[in-house]
Design a protein around this motif. Structure first.
Motif, short mmCIF file in Angstrom:
data_model
loop_
_atom_site.label_atom_id
_atom_site.label_comp_id
_atom_site.label_asym_id
_atom_site.label_seq_id
_atom_site.Cartn_x
_atom_site.Cartn_y
_atom_site.Cartn_z
N LEU A 11 17.49 42.05 41.25
CA LEU A 11 17.29 43.37 40.96
C LEU A 11 15.41 43.05 40.92
N THR A 12 15.42 44.11 42.04
CA THR A 12 13.21 44.26 42.11
C THR A 12 13.43 45.47 41.59
N VAL A 13 12.23 45.84 40.38
CA VAL A 13 11.56 47.31 40.38
C VAL A 13 10.18 47.11 40.78
N ASP A 14 9.56 47.73 41.98
CA ASP A 14 8.70 47.74 42.36
C ASP A 14 7.46 48.62 42.52
N GLY A 15 6.71 48.93 41.21
CA GLY A 15 5.76 49.99 41.05
C GLY A 15 6.67 51.43 40.84
N ALA A 16 8.02 51.70 40.52
CA ALA A 16 8.46 52.45 40.53
C ALA A 16 8.45 52.89 38.80
N ALA B 71 20.38 43.82 31.48
CA ALA B 71 20.30 42.43 32.56
C ALA B 71 21.50 41.51 31.81
N ILE B 72 21.84 41.30 32.17
CA ILE B 72 22.94 40.27 31.08
C ILE B 72 23.09 38.72 31.80
N PHE B 73 22.99 38.90 33.48
CA PHE B 73 22.68 38.02 34.32
C PHE B 73 22.54 37.77 35.35
N GLY B 74 21.87 37.00 36.02
CA GLY B 74 21.56 37.57 38.04
C GLY B 74 20.00 37.06 37.79
N SER B 75 19.34 37.96 38.60
CA SER B 75 18.37 37.18 38.76
C SER B 75 17.23 38.93 38.68
N VAL B 76 15.52 39.40 37.75
CA VAL B 76 15.15 40.20 37.99
C VAL B 76 13.92 40.03 38.06
N SER B 77 13.37 40.75 38.84
CA SER B 77 11.66 41.18 39.25
C SER B 77 11.51 42.15 38.51
N ILE B 78 10.06 42.07 37.98
CA ILE B 78 9.29 42.86 37.87
C ILE B 78 8.13 43.61 38.44
N GLN B 79 7.75 44.31 39.03
CA GLN B 79 6.52 43.97 39.98
C GLN B 79 5.70 45.79 39.83
N GLY B 80 4.72 44.95 40.87
CA GLY B 80 3.40 46.21 40.87
C GLY B 80 3.40 47.45 40.20
N GLY B 81 3.30 47.30 38.67
CA GLY B 81 3.19 48.56 38.11
C GLY B 81 3.79 49.21 37.22
N ALA B 82 5.62 48.23 37.85
CA ALA B 82 6.99 49.38 37.86
C ALA B 82 6.80 49.39 35.76
N THR B 83 7.67 50.69 35.80
CA THR B 83 7.63 50.95 34.41
C THR B 83 9.02 51.11 33.58
N VAL B 84 9.04 50.78 32.36
CA VAL B 84 11.20 51.54 32.36
C VAL B 84 10.75 51.31 30.60
N ILE B 85 11.67 52.04 30.31
CA ILE B 85 11.45 53.11 29.33
C ILE B 85 13.39 53.00 29.11
N SER C 91 23.56 32.32 33.26
CA SER C 91 22.15 32.44 33.55
C SER C 91 21.48 34.23 33.89
N LEU C 92 20.68 33.70 33.41
CA LEU C 92 19.64 35.06 33.56
C LEU C 92 18.22 34.30 34.18
N SER C 93 17.60 34.67 35.09
CA SER C 93 16.11 34.84 35.57
C SER C 93 15.23 36.02 35.74
N VAL C 94 14.12 36.14 34.56
CA VAL C 94 13.13 37.27 34.67
C VAL C 94 11.73 36.71 35.02
N SER C 95 11.41 37.66 36.59
CA SER C 95 10.12 37.68 36.08
C SER C 95 9.44 38.58 36.39
N ILE C 96 8.30 38.19 35.53
CA ILE C 96 7.73 39.94 35.44
C ILE C 96 6.23 39.47 36.18
N PHE C 97 6.30 40.21 37.32
CA PHE C 97 4.63 40.26 37.26
C PHE C 97 2.93 40.94 36.54
N ASP C 98 3.99 42.05 37.09
CA ASP C 98 3.08 43.43 36.18
C ASP C 98 4.03 44.26 35.74
#
Length: 282
Positions: free
Chosen positions: A76-81, A99-113, A136-143
């Protein structure tokens, strides 16, 4: 129950504010959906969410985990939304992303509430891992930005991010309403905040190695302490507006904004016809 299961690679462009609501169910009634979107290994899910809009889901069950997006594999990638889990004033709580397992990228100033109703217990906007689930769960929070909203009760119980397992979490840039490290997670944020990045808690610079669970505002960013800017000598007859690369240079990765030129100590207002004049100072 899952309303939408992502099959294969999908692109979701949020142009406006999309709202999905689930009817109110009984306390343990699974007749209606409790997850809006689910990603799984079985369906080779790969979802890219972007755009300037938002995706809101108002869950409907009282004592089960409601969430806008549930990760059970793949990417999953969330980009700015904006991803918003809403209780709709008829359910206990709703995560933004679970997120239980898999991979997630949060970027572009995305907001999660995430949202909680009733004042009992605490939740997170971004919930990572599950106690007792060894996957296995891999999460990258860029912005990213992570918030929890509630109608009443103790907000100190809520955390923008909740880490339940010792997962592969890499934080490069974020702002979150607190972070909770569960008993199976790392003891401090040193394992998660990347080297070379600055972390503050409520505006105070904090060593990640000294910080575990906190309800304070946590920010992570890359601090630039020194910038070398080289300005080439003006050449008579040339214009700063027409020949930018011949007038100034900035370090790679940076951009120049709001540059103001002075001619003989006075602001030089650009009108498209400005030229350097020999003998003047700039």
């Amino acid at each position: 129950r899952n309303a939408i299961v992502v099959r294969g690679t999908k692109d979701l462009n949020l142009l406006g504010d999309a709202v999905f609501r689930c009817p109110l169910t009984g306390n343990y009634d699974l007749k209606y959906y409790i997850q809006l979107i689910t990603l799984t290994d079985a369906t080779n899910s790969n979802l890219y969410i972007h755009g300037d809009g938002s995706l809101t889901y108002a869950g409907g069950t009282l004592y089960f985990v409601n969430s806008v997006i549930k990760m059970e594999g793949d990417h999953l990638t969330v980009d700015g939304a904006t991803i918003r889990g809403s209780n709709g004033y008829h359910t206990a709580f709703c995560y933004g992303i679970n997120a239980i397992f898999g991979s997630v990228s949060i970027q572009g100033g995305a907001t999660v509430i995430g949202e909680i109703y009733g004042g009992e217990g605490g939740i997170g906007a971004l919930t990572l891992g599950s106690e007792g689930v060894d996957r296995s769960l891999s999460v990258s929070i860029f912005d990213g930005k992570f918030y929890v909203e509630r109608d009443e009760g103790d907000s100190d119980e809520d955390h923008g991010i909740m880490v339940n397992n010792d997962i592969g979490l890499r934080i490069y840039g974020m702002s979150t309403d607190g972070i909770k490290l569960g008993r199976y997670a790392a003891d401090t944020l040193a394992d998660y905040v990347m080297d070379g990045y600055t972390m503050t808690v409520n505006g105070v610079s904090t060593d990640p190695a000294s910080c575990g669970t906190t309800s304070g505002i946590v920010e992570v960013y890359q601090e630039i302490s020194k910038i070398n800017i080289h300005v080439n000598s003006p050449v008579a007859g040339k214009s700063p507006t027409m020949y930018l690369e011949e007038v100034y240079m900035v370090p790679e990765g940076l951009t120049a904004e709001d540059i103001v030129w002075y001619e003989n100590g006075q602001p030089w207002y650009m009108n498209g016809g400005n030229r350097f004049v020999a003998g003047n100072t700039y």
